[in-house]
Design a protein around this motif. Structure first.
Motif, PDB file in Angstrom:
ATOM      1  N   PHE A  85     -13.131  10.930   1.133  1.00  0.00           N
ATOM      2  CA  PHE A  85     -11.937  10.125   0.911  1.00  0.00           C
ATOM      3  C   PHE A  85     -12.203   8.706   1.390  1.00  0.00           C
ATOM      4  O   PHE A  85     -12.508   8.487   2.567  1.00  0.00           O
ATOM      5  CB  PHE A  85     -10.743  10.723   1.658  1.00  0.00           C
ATOM      6  CG  PHE A  85     -10.473  12.162   1.299  1.00  0.00           C
ATOM      7  CD1 PHE A  85      -9.832  12.486   0.115  1.00  0.00           C
ATOM      8  CD2 PHE A  85     -10.902  13.189   2.127  1.00  0.00           C
ATOM      9  CE1 PHE A  85      -9.605  13.810  -0.226  1.00  0.00           C
ATOM     10  CE2 PHE A  85     -10.681  14.508   1.796  1.00  0.00           C
ATOM     11  CZ  PHE A  85     -10.031  14.828   0.609  1.00  0.00           C
ATOM     12  N   ASP A  86     -12.111   7.751   0.465  1.00  0.00           N
ATOM     13  CA  ASP A  86     -12.220   6.333   0.788  1.00  0.00           C
ATOM     14  C   ASP A  86     -10.850   5.707   0.572  1.00  0.00           C
ATOM     15  O   ASP A  86     -10.321   5.734  -0.556  1.00  0.00           O
ATOM     16  CB  ASP A  86     -13.243   5.655  -0.120  1.00  0.00           C
ATOM     17  CG  ASP A  86     -14.669   6.028   0.237  1.00  0.00           C
ATOM     18  OD1 ASP A  86     -15.315   5.259   0.951  1.00  0.00           O
ATOM     19  OD2 ASP A  86     -15.134   7.107  -0.195  1.00  0.00           O
ATOM     20  N   VAL A  87     -10.281   5.151   1.633  1.00  0.00           N
ATOM     21  CA  VAL A  87      -8.939   4.571   1.545  1.00  0.00           C
ATOM     22  C   VAL A  87      -9.065   3.074   1.806  1.00  0.00           C
ATOM     23  O   VAL A  87      -9.463   2.652   2.900  1.00  0.00           O
ATOM     24  CB  VAL A  87      -7.982   5.231   2.553  1.00  0.00           C
ATOM     25  CG1 VAL A  87      -6.558   4.710   2.345  1.00  0.00           C
ATOM     26  CG2 VAL A  87      -8.010   6.757   2.394  1.00  0.00           C
ATOM     27  N   GLY A  88      -8.720   2.284   0.782  1.00  0.00           N
ATOM     28  CA  GLY A  88      -8.892   0.841   0.851  1.00  0.00           C
ATOM     29  C   GLY A  88      -7.892   0.160   1.760  1.00  0.00           C
ATOM     30  O   GLY A  88      -6.920   0.771   2.239  1.00  0.00           O
ATOM     31  N   ALA A  89      -8.115  -1.117   2.000  1.00  0.00           N
ATOM     32  CA  ALA A  89      -7.265  -1.905   2.902  1.00  0.00           C
ATOM     33  C   ALA A  89      -5.801  -1.823   2.469  1.00  0.00           C
ATOM     34  O   ALA A  89      -5.471  -2.080   1.309  1.00  0.00           O
ATOM     35  CB  ALA A  89      -7.729  -3.354   2.924  1.00  0.00           C
ATOM     36  N   GLY A  90      -4.940  -1.427   3.410  1.00  0.00           N
ATOM     37  CA  GLY A  90      -3.507  -1.354   3.152  1.00  0.00           C
ATOM     38  C   GLY A  90      -3.056  -0.172   2.329  1.00  0.00           C
ATOM     39  O   GLY A  90      -1.848   0.018   2.127  1.00  0.00           O
ATOM     40  N   ALA A  91      -3.971   0.644   1.828  1.00  0.00           N
ATOM     41  CA  ALA A  91      -3.599   1.812   1.026  1.00  0.00           C
ATOM     42  C   ALA A  91      -3.214   2.970   1.935  1.00  0.00           C
ATOM     43  O   ALA A  91      -3.605   3.030   3.104  1.00  0.00           O
ATOM     44  CB  ALA A  91      -4.748   2.217   0.114  1.00  0.00           C
TER      45      ALA A  91
END
Length: 291
Positions: A85-91
């Motif tokens: 799981f890669d969660v981007g900035a602010g996501a």
């Protein structure tokens, strides 16, 4: 719809050992666009399955919910399953399962699960699968590695229950779980290891007594986005459940260990902690998740 994840993207991710056994991958990237979180790259292979994401919280439009499903009937001997799981900035994301996962008799060849998580600045992820149900002879080994950037929040849930369908009290084989949490610079913040043999929990001498479900939670990240000790103190006060709360090393957050009398009580404490985590991070309580 399933799309291909570029191989270079996962070159340094956890890779299950090569084997002729059944293997599967569930890889998901979440990114923030305006007020909402959307799915970017994804790769889902058998036995994993995913339908569509859900925006369940009108008051928290950035929080996207995904059900990580299985079409195989549980975990079997020598399974090799990888999640990333890669969660981007602010996501923000919430990943859960459709139900508990049965671990079948593995005949001395444990099922393996590996999970890698990367959280960028200000992101949020709650990874809250339902418990593993350990059948007689079940053996499972899991490794979770997470990297948190500044301002990120991570809620991890790991739980198991014991069950003999024939009611003869036969034990599972073994359960191993290892968790490493690092900051964006690679500095180790928390390491947690569980290694338990089924025989240790069998019979009247079991250290968990008559409790049916054991749960371990980690709530990690920016202190101003985590519940307070007073809020967490309410956990485990209901009948049929107990909880212990510990401050994790390096100011990483909170560890919560729970015992529950049954699956209903275990779900209750897991849901309560999820509500506390979301309310602290977003200032709004989430709506109930349907299972």
């Amino acid at each position: 719809m399933t799309s291909h994840w570029p191989q270079a993207r996962v070159a340094h991710a956890l890779q299950p050992p090569q084997s002729a056994a059944r293997s599967g991958r569930f890889e998901l990237a979440l990114s923030r666009h305006g007020a909402r979180t959307h799915i970017g790259r994804q790769y889902v292979s058998y036995p994993f399955h995913m339908t569509r994401p859900f925006a369940l919280d009108a008051a928290i439009p950035s929080l996207l919910t995904v059900y990580q499903q299985s079409s195989s009937g549980g975990l079997y001997r020598d399974d090799r399953l990888l999640s990333r799981f890669d969660v981007g900035a602010g996501a923000s994301g919430h990943v859960t399962t459709q139900a508990a996962t049965v671990v079948h008799d593995c005949h001395g060849q444990p099922a393996h699960q590996a999970t890698e998580i990367v959280l960028e600045d200000g992101s949020f992820l709650a990874l809250t699968p339902d418990p593993l149900v350990l059948f007689p002879g079940a053996a499972c080994s899991s490794v979770t590695r997470a990297t948190l950037a500044p301002g990120a929040v991570l809620l991890l849930s790991d739980a198991f229950a014991l069950h003999d369908p024939e009611g003869r009290g036969r034990p599972f084989d073994r359960l191993e779980a290892k968790v490493d949490i690092r900051d964006a610079d690679g500095r180790l913040l928390v390491r947690d290891n569980l290694d338990v043999c089924g025989l240790q929990l069998a019979g009247t001498a079991s250290p968990i007594g008559e409790w049916k479900v054991a749960s371990n939670f980690m709530l990690l990240g920016a202190p101003d986005r985590l519940p307070t000790p007073d809020e967490l103190a309410a956990l485990g006060r209901q009948e049929r459940q107990i909880a212990g709360i510990t401050a994790l090393p390096n100011g990483a957050g909170w560890g919560v260990r729970c015992l529950a009398a049954d699956a209903i009580a275990a779900r209750g404490i897991a849901e309560c902690l999820f509500v506390l985590a979301v309310a602290a991070a977003f200032g709004q309580r989430p709506v109930p998740r349907r299972k």
